[in-house]
Design a protein around this motif. Structure first.
Motif, PDB file in Angstrom:
ATOM      1  N   ALA A  37      45.656  37.228  22.875  1.00 49.20           N
ATOM      2  CA  ALA A  37      44.535  36.308  23.020  1.00 49.20           C
ATOM      3  C   ALA A  37      43.868  36.123  21.660  1.00 49.20           C
ATOM      4  N   PRO A  48      39.837  30.856  25.808  1.00 50.06           N
ATOM      5  CA  PRO A  48      40.104  31.392  27.145  1.00 50.06           C
ATOM      6  C   PRO A  48      41.456  32.094  27.178  1.00 50.06           C
ATOM      7  N   MET A  49      41.629  33.007  28.130  1.00 54.17           N
ATOM      8  CA  MET A  49      42.889  33.738  28.285  1.00 54.17           C
ATOM      9  C   MET A  49      43.168  33.941  29.766  1.00 54.17           C
ATOM     10  N   LYS A  50      44.332  33.499  30.219  1.00 58.38           N
ATOM     11  CA  LYS A  50      44.728  33.716  31.618  1.00 58.38           C
ATOM     12  C   LYS A  50      45.438  35.053  31.722  1.00 58.38           C
ATOM     13  N   THR A 103      47.758  36.806  34.096  1.00 57.36           N
ATOM     14  CA  THR A 103      48.648  36.384  35.177  1.00 57.36           C
ATOM     15  C   THR A 103      49.032  37.543  36.082  1.00 57.36           C
ATOM     16  N   LEU A 147      34.698  36.079  33.759  1.00 55.56           N
ATOM     17  CA  LEU A 147      35.962  36.090  34.500  1.00 55.56           C
ATOM     18  C   LEU A 147      35.914  35.050  35.611  1.00 55.56           C
ATOM     19  N   ASN A 155      41.611  32.363  39.105  1.00 54.11           N
ATOM     20  CA  ASN A 155      42.577  31.353  38.703  1.00 54.11           C
ATOM     21  C   ASN A 155      43.787  31.393  39.637  1.00 54.11           C
ATOM     22  N   SER A 160      45.877  35.377  39.716  1.00 51.44           N
ATOM     23  CA  SER A 160      45.445  35.460  38.325  1.00 51.44           C
ATOM     24  C   SER A 160      43.948  35.227  38.170  1.00 51.44           C
ATOM     25  N   SER A 196      40.987  34.443  34.704  1.00 49.99           N
ATOM     26  CA  SER A 196      40.889  34.025  33.315  1.00 49.99           C
ATOM     27  C   SER A 196      39.629  34.596  32.688  1.00 49.99           C
ATOM     28  N   THR A 245      36.924  33.630  30.084  1.00 54.95           N
ATOM     29  CA  THR A 245      36.515  32.334  29.539  1.00 54.95           C
ATOM     30  C   THR A 245      36.268  32.365  28.035  1.00 54.95           C
TER      31      THR A 245
END
Length: 159
Positions: free
Chosen positions: A34, A39-41, A43, A91, A94, A103, A105, A107
């Motif tokens: 990241a 942002p980072m998902k 999974t 958070l 997702n 999932s 994310s 933000t």
């Protein structure tokens, strides 16, 4: 064979069948890097046959490293629920409506978000008068956080 013994045998076979079912599903390989401020998902995919009805609860945990004590950071139990702490308000759920994609994310990634994230799935199945439940760690993500991305010759490189 007595009726009670027959019932127990049937129940054992039914629970075994539910645990051994491997529905068709694509397991996504989660990203592990990241960039601060982006942002980072995170999974998490946990497949279940669509014709099987199950109550689903998802707990997301964070650890500073693999041996640290896990800290609960997010819950999905019919609806998304943030947990007090550094992730509160950062958070987002997702996941999908069918609860195969579980999932979340982040933000606005910070350097402090580096660490291990775990997605733990609890499913409870109901069959007439009987219930069965399973719990499993669906995903471990060892997240690396970079301060920025630099571009060299139109290719992204971490600085």
């Amino acid at each position: 064979m007595t009726t009670q013994r027959l019932l127990w045998t049937f129940l054992f076979l039914l629970i075994s069948a539910v645990q051994e079912c491997e529905p068709v599903c694509v397991d996504a390989v989660p990203d592990t890097e990241a960039v601060v401020g982006n942002p980072m998902k995170l999974t998490c995919v946990s497949c279940i046959k669509r014709e099987i009805n199950a109550e689903t609860r998802v707990n997301w945990y964070y650890r500073t490293n693999r041996t640290a004590e896990p800290q609960l950071i997010f819950i999905y139990d019919g609806k998304p629920q943030g947990v007090e702490g550094p992730w509160m308000g950062r958070l987002l759920w997702n996941g999908s409506k069918d609860l195969q994609d579980l999932s979340i994310s982040i933000t606005n990634v910070t350097l402090n978000d580096k660490g291990r994230y775990e997605c733990v799935v609890h499913r409870q199945f109901s069959f007439n008068l009987h219930t069965a439940s399973i719990s499993k760690n669906a995903t471990f993500i060892d997240l690396v956080v970079r301060e920025k991305v630099c571009l060299f010759n139109k290719q992204a490189h971490h600085c």
